[in-house]
Motif scaffolding. Structure first.
Motif, PDB file in Angstrom:
ATOM      1  N   PHE A  44     -50.049 -13.733 -25.920  1.00  0.00           N
ATOM      2  CA  PHE A  44     -49.032 -13.654 -26.751  1.00  0.00           C
ATOM      3  C   PHE A  44     -48.831 -12.414 -27.606  1.00  0.00           C
ATOM      4  O   PHE A  44     -47.940 -12.108 -28.160  1.00  0.00           O
ATOM      5  N   ASN A  45     -50.159 -11.976 -27.947  1.00  0.00           N
ATOM      6  CA  ASN A  45     -50.405 -10.620 -28.808  1.00  0.00           C
ATOM      7  C   ASN A  45     -49.557  -9.491 -28.081  1.00  0.00           C
ATOM      8  O   ASN A  45     -49.262  -8.612 -29.067  1.00  0.00           O
ATOM      9  N   ALA A  46     -49.066  -9.593 -26.817  1.00  0.00           N
ATOM     10  CA  ALA A  46     -48.101  -8.257 -26.530  1.00  0.00           C
ATOM     11  C   ALA A  46     -46.595  -8.480 -27.275  1.00  0.00           C
ATOM     12  O   ALA A  46     -46.088  -7.399 -27.341  1.00  0.00           O
ATOM     13  N   ALA A  47     -46.515  -9.368 -27.833  1.00  0.00           N
ATOM     14  CA  ALA A  47     -45.215  -9.385 -28.727  1.00  0.00           C
ATOM     15  C   ALA A  47     -45.282  -8.311 -29.796  1.00  0.00           C
ATOM     16  O   ALA A  47     -44.090  -7.996 -30.453  1.00  0.00           O
ATOM     17  N   LYS A  48     -46.399  -7.947 -30.198  1.00  0.00           N
ATOM     18  CA  LYS A  48     -46.771  -7.035 -31.120  1.00  0.00           C
ATOM     19  C   LYS A  48     -45.919  -5.624 -30.670  1.00  0.00           C
ATOM     20  O   LYS A  48     -45.556  -4.688 -31.472  1.00  0.00           O
ATOM     21  N   GLN A  49     -45.646  -5.502 -29.419  1.00  0.00           N
ATOM     22  CA  GLN A  49     -45.126  -4.272 -28.889  1.00  0.00           C
ATOM     23  C   GLN A  49     -43.763  -4.398 -28.613  1.00  0.00           C
ATOM     24  O   GLN A  49     -43.141  -3.541 -28.176  1.00  0.00           O
ATOM     25  N   LYS A  50     -43.233  -5.769 -28.836  1.00  0.00           N
ATOM     26  CA  LYS A  50     -41.798  -5.692 -29.006  1.00  0.00           C
ATOM     27  C   LYS A  50     -41.159  -5.409 -27.562  1.00  0.00           C
ATOM     28  O   LYS A  50     -40.124  -4.715 -27.464  1.00  0.00           O
ATOM     29  N   LYS A  76     -42.954 -17.174 -25.997  1.00  0.00           N
ATOM     30  CA  LYS A  76     -43.522 -16.729 -27.275  1.00  0.00           C
ATOM     31  C   LYS A  76     -43.305 -15.106 -27.465  1.00  0.00           C
ATOM     32  O   LYS A  76     -43.287 -14.887 -28.754  1.00  0.00           O
ATOM     33  N   ILE A  77     -43.265 -14.430 -26.457  1.00  0.00           N
ATOM     34  CA  ILE A  77     -43.102 -12.981 -26.657  1.00  0.00           C
ATOM     35  C   ILE A  77     -41.696 -12.617 -26.907  1.00  0.00           C
ATOM     36  O   ILE A  77     -41.230 -11.779 -27.717  1.00  0.00           O
ATOM     37  N   GLY A  78     -40.731 -13.143 -26.551  1.00  0.00           N
ATOM     38  CA  GLY A  78     -39.260 -13.117 -26.749  1.00  0.00           C
ATOM     39  C   GLY A  78     -38.537 -11.913 -26.189  1.00  0.00           C
ATOM     40  O   GLY A  78     -37.570 -11.245 -27.189  1.00  0.00           O
ATOM     41  N   PRO A  79     -38.588 -11.648 -24.994  1.00  0.00           N
ATOM     42  CA  PRO A  79     -38.191 -10.394 -24.362  1.00  0.00           C
ATOM     43  C   PRO A  79     -36.548 -10.784 -24.019  1.00  0.00           C
ATOM     44  O   PRO A  79     -36.073 -11.711 -24.189  1.00  0.00           O
ATOM     45  N   LYS A  80     -35.774  -9.574 -23.819  1.00  0.00           N
ATOM     46  CA  LYS A  80     -34.380  -9.847 -23.650  1.00  0.00           C
ATOM     47  C   LYS A  80     -34.324 -10.476 -22.354  1.00  0.00           C
ATOM     48  O   LYS A  80     -33.333 -11.067 -21.889  1.00  0.00           O
ATOM     49  N   ALA A  81     -35.320  -9.913 -21.255  1.00  0.00           N
ATOM     50  CA  ALA A  81     -35.075 -10.267 -19.687  1.00  0.00           C
ATOM     51  C   ALA A  81     -36.378 -10.560 -19.335  1.00  0.00           C
ATOM     52  O   ALA A  81     -37.335 -10.140 -20.021  1.00  0.00           O
ATOM     53  N   ALA A  82     -36.493 -11.225 -18.139  1.00  0.00           N
ATOM     54  CA  ALA A  82     -37.976 -11.287 -17.468  1.00  0.00           C
ATOM     55  C   ALA A  82     -37.862 -11.388 -15.690  1.00  0.00           C
ATOM     56  O   ALA A  82     -36.771 -11.866 -15.778  1.00  0.00           O
ATOM     57  N   ILE A  83     -38.609 -10.746 -15.335  1.00  0.00           N
ATOM     58  CA  ILE A  83     -38.740 -10.665 -13.971  1.00  0.00           C
ATOM     59  C   ILE A  83     -39.960 -11.395 -13.061  1.00  0.00           C
ATOM     60  O   ILE A  83     -40.783 -10.863 -13.675  1.00  0.00           O
ATOM     61  N   ARG A 101     -37.307 -19.630 -13.847  1.00  0.00           N
ATOM     62  CA  ARG A 101     -35.945 -19.415 -14.673  1.00  0.00           C
ATOM     63  C   ARG A 101     -35.862 -20.672 -15.325  1.00  0.00           C
ATOM     64  O   ARG A 101     -35.349 -20.614 -16.567  1.00  0.00           O
ATOM     65  N   GLY A 102     -35.709 -21.651 -14.653  1.00  0.00           N
ATOM     66  CA  GLY A 102     -35.532 -23.199 -15.543  1.00  0.00           C
ATOM     67  C   GLY A 102     -36.479 -23.267 -16.751  1.00  0.00           C
ATOM     68  O   GLY A 102     -36.104 -23.519 -17.804  1.00  0.00           O
ATOM     69  N   ASN A 103     -37.765 -23.003 -16.333  1.00  0.00           N
ATOM     70  CA  ASN A 103     -38.849 -23.066 -17.310  1.00  0.00           C
ATOM     71  C   ASN A 103     -38.661 -22.126 -18.520  1.00  0.00           C
ATOM     72  O   ASN A 103     -38.928 -22.508 -19.370  1.00  0.00           O
ATOM     73  N   ALA A 104     -38.189 -20.952 -18.182  1.00  0.00           N
ATOM     74  CA  ALA A 104     -38.004 -19.846 -19.210  1.00  0.00           C
ATOM     75  C   ALA A 104     -36.807 -20.404 -20.190  1.00  0.00           C
ATOM     76  O   ALA A 104     -37.106 -19.999 -21.492  1.00  0.00           O
ATOM     77  N   GLU A 105     -35.905 -20.727 -19.614  1.00  0.00           N
ATOM     78  CA  GLU A 105     -34.839 -21.144 -20.552  1.00  0.00           C
ATOM     79  C   GLU A 105     -35.172 -22.242 -21.403  1.00  0.00           C
ATOM     80  O   GLU A 105     -34.982 -22.042 -22.639  1.00  0.00           O
ATOM     81  N   THR A 106     -36.014 -23.153 -20.881  1.00  0.00           N
ATOM     82  CA  THR A 106     -36.262 -24.457 -21.763  1.00  0.00           C
ATOM     83  C   THR A 106     -37.366 -23.776 -22.633  1.00  0.00           C
ATOM     84  O   THR A 106     -37.415 -24.078 -23.969  1.00  0.00           O
ATOM     85  N   SER A 107     -38.349 -22.885 -22.467  1.00  0.00           N
ATOM     86  CA  SER A 107     -39.366 -22.285 -23.177  1.00  0.00           C
ATOM     87  C   SER A 107     -38.772 -21.531 -24.568  1.00  0.00           C
ATOM     88  O   SER A 107     -39.061 -21.494 -25.647  1.00  0.00           O
ATOM     89  N   CYS A 108     -37.663 -20.841 -24.065  1.00  0.00           N
ATOM     90  CA  CYS A 108     -36.930 -19.880 -25.215  1.00  0.00           C
ATOM     91  C   CYS A 108     -36.375 -20.854 -25.934  1.00  0.00           C
ATOM     92  O   CYS A 108     -36.185 -20.480 -27.209  1.00  0.00           O
ATOM     93  N   THR A 109     -35.761 -21.970 -25.514  1.00  0.00           N
ATOM     94  CA  THR A 109     -34.854 -22.801 -26.631  1.00  0.00           C
ATOM     95  C   THR A 109     -35.919 -23.449 -27.493  1.00  0.00           C
ATOM     96  O   THR A 109     -35.635 -23.287 -28.619  1.00  0.00           O
ATOM     97  N   ARG A 110     -36.987 -23.920 -26.983  1.00  0.00           N
ATOM     98  CA  ARG A 110     -38.028 -24.567 -27.797  1.00  0.00           C
ATOM     99  C   ARG A 110     -38.654 -23.487 -29.033  1.00  0.00           C
ATOM    100  O   ARG A 110     -39.012 -23.728 -29.966  1.00  0.00           O
ATOM    101  N   SER A 111     -38.675 -22.420 -28.545  1.00  0.00           N
ATOM    102  CA  SER A 111     -39.196 -21.100 -29.302  1.00  0.00           C
ATOM    103  C   SER A 111     -38.141 -20.617 -30.311  1.00  0.00           C
ATOM    104  O   SER A 111     -38.258 -19.762 -31.270  1.00  0.00           O
ATOM    105  N   GLY A 112     -36.897 -21.131 -30.099  1.00  0.00           N
ATOM    106  CA  GLY A 112     -35.750 -20.669 -31.087  1.00  0.00           C
ATOM    107  C   GLY A 112     -35.194 -19.557 -30.573  1.00  0.00           C
ATOM    108  O   GLY A 112     -34.394 -18.754 -31.390  1.00  0.00           O
TER     109      GLY A 112
END
Length: 119
Positions: A44-50, A76-83, A101-112
């Motif tokens: 999750f620390n990669a989020a520091k690099q945005k 947790k990191i919050g990118p605009k897109a994921a591959i 894809r399904g899990n990413a959508e759910t995870s992002c919703t939970r993370s706001g």
């Protein structure tokens, strides 16, 4: 271009040279590549690099991230897109990117977050 090293959990004790990377292309996007890694909250620390984009393994075999663990990291990191990558590499170790894809959508919703584009 700047390259930042990030944490990656080695997949076993015989190979301790794993790293992830964030590539920053000048005024352009920041791309986080997880590399081969097992799950750890230290990812999750990669989020520091945005990062704008995350490229992540999802196969779950050989101690790599599973599709749900990769989705949690993206949430947790919050990118605009994921591959997703590292799926369907071996007949006995495959993952369906639609599960990621399904899990990413759910995870992002939970993370706001508004969501991660996984098209």
């Amino acid at each position: 271009m700047r390259i930042y090293g990030t944490f990656a959990l080695p997949t076993d004790d015989s190979d301790l040279n794993h790293m992830g990377y964030v590539f920053h292309f000048g005024g352009g996007p920041r791309v986080y590549v997880t590399g081969d890694t097992d799950f750890s909250e230290l990812l999750f620390n990669a989020a520091k690099q945005k990062p704008d984009l995350v490229i992540t393994c999802i196969n779950g075999g050989y101690n790599n991230l599973s599709h749900w663990e990769a989705a949690e990291v993206c949430g947790k990191i919050g990118p605009k897109a994921a591959i997703p990558c590292h799926y369907d590499m071996f007949p006995d170790n495959s993952a369906d990117p639609k599960q990621f894809r399904g899990n990413a959508e759910t995870s992002c919703t939970r993370s706001g977050l508004s969501g991660v584009d996984t098209r």
